[in-house]
Scaffold this motif. Structure first.
Motif, mmCIF file in Angstrom:
data_model
loop_
_atom_site.group_PDB
_atom_site.id
_atom_site.type_symbol
_atom_site.label_atom_id
_atom_site.label_comp_id
_atom_site.label_asym_id
_atom_site.label_seq_id
_atom_site.Cartn_x
_atom_site.Cartn_y
_atom_site.Cartn_z
ATOM 1 N N ASN A 72 0.837 -1.197 0.000
ATOM 2 C CA ASN A 72 0.000 0.000 0.000
ATOM 3 C C ASN A 72 0.880 1.259 0.000
ATOM 4 O O ASN A 72 1.829 1.346 -0.763
ATOM 5 C CB ASN A 72 -0.987 -0.062 1.174
ATOM 6 C CG ASN A 72 -2.144 0.905 1.024
ATOM 7 O OD1 ASN A 72 -2.028 2.068 1.370
ATOM 8 N ND2 ASN A 72 -3.255 0.431 0.489
ATOM 9 N N ASP A 73 0.606 2.213 0.896
ATOM 10 C CA ASP A 73 1.356 3.482 0.855
ATOM 11 C C ASP A 73 2.620 3.448 1.710
ATOM 12 O O ASP A 73 3.161 4.494 2.055
ATOM 13 C CB ASP A 73 0.451 4.649 1.244
ATOM 14 C CG ASP A 73 -0.147 4.489 2.635
ATOM 15 O OD1 ASP A 73 0.253 3.561 3.366
ATOM 16 O OD2 ASP A 73 -1.018 5.304 3.007
ATOM 17 N N GLY A 74 3.072 2.248 2.048
ATOM 18 C CA GLY A 74 4.348 2.126 2.768
ATOM 19 C C GLY A 74 4.214 2.326 4.264
ATOM 20 O O GLY A 74 5.201 2.596 4.940
ATOM 21 N N VAL A 75 3.015 2.123 4.782
ATOM 22 C CA VAL A 75 2.787 2.369 6.210
ATOM 23 C C VAL A 75 3.720 1.527 7.082
ATOM 24 O O VAL A 75 4.196 1.999 8.113
ATOM 25 C CB VAL A 75 1.278 2.161 6.564
ATOM 26 C CG1 VAL A 75 0.851 0.716 6.375
ATOM 27 C CG2 VAL A 75 0.947 2.640 7.956
ATOM 28 N N ALA A 106 12.604 0.842 5.562
ATOM 29 C CA ALA A 106 13.461 1.596 4.631
ATOM 30 C C ALA A 106 14.342 2.573 5.406
ATOM 31 O O ALA A 106 15.540 2.699 5.126
ATOM 32 C CB ALA A 106 12.597 2.347 3.620
ATOM 33 N N ARG A 107 13.758 3.248 6.389
ATOM 34 C CA ARG A 107 14.537 4.216 7.194
ATOM 35 C C ARG A 107 15.674 3.529 7.950
ATOM 36 O O ARG A 107 16.725 4.108 8.166
ATOM 37 C CB ARG A 107 13.620 4.946 8.186
ATOM 38 C CG ARG A 107 13.104 6.287 7.644
ATOM 39 C CD ARG A 107 12.603 7.173 8.762
ATOM 40 N NE ARG A 107 11.632 6.505 9.599
ATOM 41 C CZ ARG A 107 10.339 6.389 9.311
ATOM 42 N NH1 ARG A 107 9.867 6.917 8.200
ATOM 43 N NH2 ARG A 107 9.515 5.758 10.119
ATOM 44 N N ALA A 165 4.214 5.343 -1.325
ATOM 45 C CA ALA A 165 5.239 4.523 -0.668
ATOM 46 C C ALA A 165 6.627 4.889 -1.192
ATOM 47 O O ALA A 165 7.574 5.077 -0.431
ATOM 48 C CB ALA A 165 4.961 3.048 -0.897
ATOM 49 N N ARG A 166 6.737 5.027 -2.518
ATOM 50 C CA ARG A 166 8.046 5.363 -3.125
ATOM 51 C C ARG A 166 8.547 6.705 -2.610
ATOM 52 O O ARG A 166 9.734 6.885 -2.377
ATOM 53 C CB ARG A 166 7.918 5.396 -4.648
ATOM 54 C CG ARG A 166 7.870 4.014 -5.265
ATOM 55 C CD ARG A 166 8.216 4.058 -6.762
ATOM 56 N NE ARG A 166 8.293 2.726 -7.306
ATOM 57 C CZ ARG A 166 7.285 2.093 -7.913
ATOM 58 N NH1 ARG A 166 6.116 2.691 -8.047
ATOM 59 N NH2 ARG A 166 7.448 0.866 -8.372
ATOM 60 N N GLU A 167 7.609 7.654 -2.431
ATOM 61 C CA GLU A 167 8.020 8.975 -1.918
ATOM 62 C C GLU A 167 8.611 8.869 -0.516
ATOM 63 O O GLU A 167 9.354 9.725 -0.076
ATOM 64 C CB GLU A 167 6.809 9.935 -1.900
ATOM 65 C CG GLU A 167 6.472 10.464 -3.283
ATOM 66 C CD GLU A 167 5.069 11.044 -3.364
ATOM 67 O OE1 GLU A 167 4.433 11.262 -2.306
ATOM 68 O OE2 GLU A 167 4.606 11.292 -4.501
ATOM 69 N N VAL A 196 10.503 3.789 -0.126
ATOM 70 C CA VAL A 196 10.224 2.344 -0.150
ATOM 71 C C VAL A 196 10.439 1.792 -1.570
ATOM 72 O O VAL A 196 10.035 2.428 -2.552
ATOM 73 C CB VAL A 196 8.767 2.093 0.316
ATOM 74 C CG1 VAL A 196 8.340 0.660 0.075
ATOM 75 C CG2 VAL A 196 8.603 2.474 1.786
ATOM 76 N N SER A 197 11.067 0.626 -1.680
ATOM 77 C CA SER A 197 11.232 -0.028 -2.990
ATOM 78 C C SER A 197 9.985 -0.836 -3.295
ATOM 79 O O SER A 197 9.532 -1.609 -2.444
ATOM 80 C CB SER A 197 12.415 -0.993 -2.976
ATOM 81 O OG SER A 197 13.552 -0.357 -2.476
ATOM 82 N N VAL A 198 9.476 -0.673 -4.503
ATOM 83 C CA VAL A 198 8.191 -1.306 -4.847
ATOM 84 C C VAL A 198 8.299 -2.001 -6.201
ATOM 85 O O VAL A 198 8.968 -1.520 -7.110
ATOM 86 C CB VAL A 198 7.064 -0.244 -4.932
ATOM 87 C CG1 VAL A 198 5.743 -0.891 -5.303
ATOM 88 C CG2 VAL A 198 6.927 0.527 -3.629
#
Ligand code: JHZ
Length: 384
Positions: free
Chosen positions: A85-88, A94-95, A113-115, A118-120
């Motif tokens: 989803n939006d990288g929740v 990633a951090r 998510a990419r913003e 996060v790699s998608v």
């Protein structure tokens, strides 16, 4: 379709399907009788953002931190999330600089998510994409999914894919709506097109064994009114937590998978529908105003099943910009921004996003102070 929020100009072409559930008398898995093709559900127009509440953001930051502490401790670990989803969740991974991949076909939400760094990979997770991911990245120490595994009718292909991708001592962890909560809590609005499978510990254990896994842990988690987080590992690689046997025994004692239990659930849901319709009809007759609060996927089930149209609830407020200006699928209640709620406050608010009750009621305390009343309908119709 629960997330098929449409423009007023699109109502003539709206897609409909028969929402019905059945249960398998061999493995006890409860599932939709008719499945809407996955390509129609998850695509570049998908509108559900998993980061849409404080509660969700906190919960998934905790999930990620736990993985970092317990599972991703070896050199250069790798985590794959099915339906990121939006990288929740993955934004925390990633951090931390840990290798990861989110697999999700819904480009609208994965852009967010990419913003977040996060790699998608924009695709569906199945045995083919899993083999490609394995080929390109090597084995995964953790494969995770939250509110996605129950969305996949082709679960066999997912499990075969996980078997290919997972490292020898890796874990497949997924948290999903729980049949026990739905049946006991009468949360019938969890039943909609996206939820193809309704897991119980009993059915997940059968499923795990069929594909060469052990169900090594099953624990309750609080989201969406009460879910279960399942942990699968390759057969014989990890000790099984005693919680699994406890939950299996509890389900057996309650007769969760028995046809008569499911039939009584259906009858109780019918009573909720009648009570809710009567209440809304009475309020209308008394000249009271009612506005819907939240337009979750669940809202499509309630409004369509109970026959709630704009005559009873003229509009719904929702904080998701992608839903605003559109109509709730099927029932066509207009979705407006939260500001419309206070302009002016209605007499009653029908809380469709009941799983976020605490957060919403705190945010809208001026409504209660002004004499406004909340209507909830799970597990019974209540005005408070
Ligand atoms: P929420 C989603 O279901 C979709 P939904 C999905 N199919 C799934 O499997 C389940 O989760 C588990 C709004 N809101 O979280 C935002 C406000 O307006 O219950 C959302 O539109 N104001 C993946 O759709 C909705 O309510 C607020 O203050 O049932 C909540 O949707 C808050 C907190 C939320 O998921």
């Amino acid at each position: 379709m629960a997330n098929g929020f449409l423009l007023p100009s699109e109502t003539a072409d709206e897609f409909h399907f028969r929402l019905a559930v059945g249960s398998c008398d061999r493995c006890s898995l409860v599932q939709l009788v008719d499945e809407v093709p996955a390509e129609m559900r998850y695509h570049g127009e998908y509108r559900y953002h998993a980061s849409g509440s404080d509660g969700h953001r906190r919960h998934f930051a905790d999930v990620a931190t736990q993985f970092l502490e317990d599972e991703l401790t070896e050199r250069d670990p790798f985590l794959v999330e099915i339906g990121c989803n939006d990288g929740v969740m993955l934004s925390t991974i990633a951090r931390a600089g840990v290798r990861h991949l989110g697999v999700d076909p819904a480009t609208t939400v994965t852009r967010v998510a990419r913003e977040k760094g996060v790699s998608v990979r924009n695709t569906f997770f199945d045995e083919t994409s899993a083999a490609e991911i394995h080929e390109e990245n090597g084995p995964a120490d953790v494969v995770f999914g939250a509110n996605t595994i129950s969305h996949i009718g082709g679960i066999g292909s997912v499990l075969r894919g996980v078997r290919t991708l997972l490292s020898p001592d890796g874990v497949f962890v997924f948290e999903e709506p729980y049949l026990g909560t739905i049946v006991e809590g009468l949360a019938f609005d969890q039943i909609y097109d996206e939820h193809v499978l309704y897991f119980s510990v009993t059915s997940v254990q059968v499923m795990a064994e069929l594909f060469g896994f052990d169900l090594v842990d099953a624990r309750r988690t609080p989201l969406h009114g009460g879910q279960i987080r399942y942990t699968l590992a390759r057969r014989g690689t990890r000790a099984v937590r005693s919680r699994v046997a406890d939950l299996l025994a509890e389900e057996h004692a309650r007769g969760l998978s028995r046809p008569d239990t499911l039939a009584s659930f259906g009858q109780a849901v019918g009573r909720i529908r009648d009570d809710l319709r009567t209440l809304l009809g009475d309020l209308r007759a008394e000249g009271r105003t009612v506005v819907g609060y939240g337009a979750p996927g669940k809202c499509a089930t309630v409004t369509n099943y109970c026959g709630i149209g704009t005559d009873l609830v003229p509009f719904v407020c929702d904080s998701t910009p992608a839903k605003q200006g559109r109509l709730v699928p099927g029932s066509h209640l207009p979705v407006r921004p939260p500001e419309a709620f206070a302009d002016p406050f209605p007499d009653h608010a029908l809380l469709f996003a009941w799983n976020h009750a605490e957060e919403i009621m705190r945010r809208e305390r001026d409504f209660t102070r002004a004499g406004g009343r909340w209507i909830t309908y799970v597990p019974e119709v209540r005005v408070s």
